[in-house]
Write an enzyme that holds these catalytic residues in place. Structure first.
Site, PDB file in Angstrom:
ATOM      1  N   SER A 121       0.841  -1.191   0.000  1.00 11.04           N
ATOM      2  CA  SER A 121       0.000   0.000   0.000  1.00 11.04           C
ATOM      3  C   SER A 121       0.888   1.258   0.000  1.00 11.04           C
ATOM      4  O   SER A 121       1.687   1.445  -0.911  1.00 11.04           O
ATOM      5  CB  SER A 121      -0.965  -0.049   1.187  1.00 11.04           C
ATOM      6  OG  SER A 121      -1.987   0.901   1.055  1.00 11.04           O
ATOM      7  N   ASP A 250      -9.374  -5.676  -4.639  1.00  9.02           N
ATOM      8  CA  ASP A 250      -8.499  -4.684  -4.009  1.00  9.02           C
ATOM      9  C   ASP A 250      -8.987  -3.259  -4.244  1.00  9.02           C
ATOM     10  O   ASP A 250      -9.427  -2.907  -5.345  1.00  9.02           O
ATOM     11  CB  ASP A 250      -7.097  -4.835  -4.607  1.00  9.02           C
ATOM     12  CG  ASP A 250      -5.988  -4.355  -3.700  1.00  9.02           C
ATOM     13  OD1 ASP A 250      -6.200  -3.388  -2.956  1.00  9.02           O
ATOM     14  OD2 ASP A 250      -4.898  -4.963  -3.744  1.00  9.02           O
ATOM     15  N   HIS A 277      -7.220  -6.005  -0.411  1.00  3.37           N
ATOM     16  CA  HIS A 277      -6.033  -5.165  -0.259  1.00  3.37           C
ATOM     17  C   HIS A 277      -4.914  -5.809   0.553  1.00  3.37           C
ATOM     18  O   HIS A 277      -3.818  -5.265   0.631  1.00  3.37           O
ATOM     19  CB  HIS A 277      -6.455  -3.839   0.402  1.00  3.37           C
ATOM     20  CG  HIS A 277      -5.459  -2.733   0.302  1.00  3.37           C
ATOM     21  ND1 HIS A 277      -4.942  -2.294  -0.895  1.00  3.37           N
ATOM     22  CD2 HIS A 277      -4.874  -1.962   1.264  1.00  3.37           C
ATOM     23  CE1 HIS A 277      -4.098  -1.300  -0.669  1.00  3.37           C
ATOM     24  NE2 HIS A 277      -4.024  -1.080   0.620  1.00  3.37           N
TER      25      HIS A 277
END
Length: 298
Positions: A121, A250, A277
């Site tokens: 991320s 995601d 995610h």
């Protein structure tokens, strides 16, 4: 599936930060043996300000593929030095600060001449910036569930953001409930949530300084300093072999990860069919296999 726990150490690295007003330390943990002769993997957690806990399943690469794994809490969160007095200080909390922290840790560990890097991320955004600088010791890069620009959002998400911003409804119970539905569908689909996830959530709630300053109130309402983050035009400077990963569900959709695919010369892309995610939590065994095989390839 369970895995044997690798040998683990925890320690701190001094980190001199201009403007911090006090001594700072970066807490880190090493899984496996840095003296084994196997190239180590340094992992960058998300957020910013989300703590390392939710990426802890990646430590099992030390068990499954004999890869030493290093994780750390970035400045301002978890076990590293907290600076709540810097809440809202966008000139202090910068990408450059966290790049300097990563460089400092690499040198502290003595691995700056030979290492792999995995960023999840926000960690993938940070890792990409590190790779753009073409450090001589970086061998391979893994970008997991990351956007190349905060300006690249699917049209429906963009419309939702603009509506809530215009209506001023981001603190309403209805918005909070909708946010939880979004998280359950597009951030972590595991129910009930794993302890590692809960530990990161607790860390964020304990000190939101970095998250609120750089990100904003939620994953999809970006009001902080990262709202203008955009490295699309610099991605071609990434010269090391790069693995892209994301999940079918995601929040970092194919749409937002596509610039990496188009611009990085040596790139491979794997999408996890049952993940959102956090594939390291949602499909741990497959995640370890894919990443482990990629890092071990010569």
């Amino acid at each position: 599936m369970s895995y044997p726990e690798p040998p683990t150490i925890e320690a701190e690295a001094d980190f001199k930060v201009q403007g911090a007003g006090k001594p700072c330390k970066t807490w880190y943990t090493v899984f496996g043996d840095l003296k084994s002769g196997v190239r180590p993997l340094v992992c960058l957690h998300g957020g910013p300000g989300a703590a390392h806990n939710y990426i802890r399943p990646i430590r099992f690469l030390a068990s499954t593929h004999s890869i030493p794994v290093i994780m750390y809490d970035q400045l301002g969160i978890g076990n590293s030095t907290h600076l709540p007095e810097k809440m809202g200080d966008g000139k202090f909390w910068t990408v450059e600060l966290f790049l300097a922290e990563l460089d400092n840790l690499l040198k502290h560990l003595g691995i700056q001449d030979d290492y792999d890097l995995l960023g999840q991320s926000w960690g993938g955004m940070l890792g990409s910036c590190h790779a753009i600088n073409q450090p001589k010791g970086l061998h391979r890069l893994v970008i997991a569930d990351s956007p190349a620009s905060m300006k690249i959002l699917p049209p429906d998400v963009q419309a939702t953001l603009l509506k809530h911003e215009a209506d001023g409804t981001t603190d309403s119970p209805e918005y909070e409930a909708a946010m939880q539905v979004f998280y359950d569908r597009h951030v972590c689909r595991v129910t009930p949530k794993p302890k590692d996830w809960d530990d990161t959530e607790a860390a964020i709630k304990a000190d939101q300084t970095v998250y609120l300053t750089m990100n904003g109130p939620s994953e999809f309402f970006i009001t902080g300093t990262l709202k203008d983050f955009n490295i699309v035009d610099e991605l071609s400077k990434i010269k090391v072999p790069t693995l892209l990963v994301n999940g079918k569900y995601d929040e970092a959709t194919d749409y937002v990860m596509e610039p990496f695919w188009k611009s990085i010369e040596k790139v491979k892309w794997v999408r996890f069919a049952e993940s959102s995610h956090t594939p390291q939590l949602e499909e741990t065994a497959e995640f370890l296999r894919v990443v482990g095989v990629y890092l071990k390839a010569e």
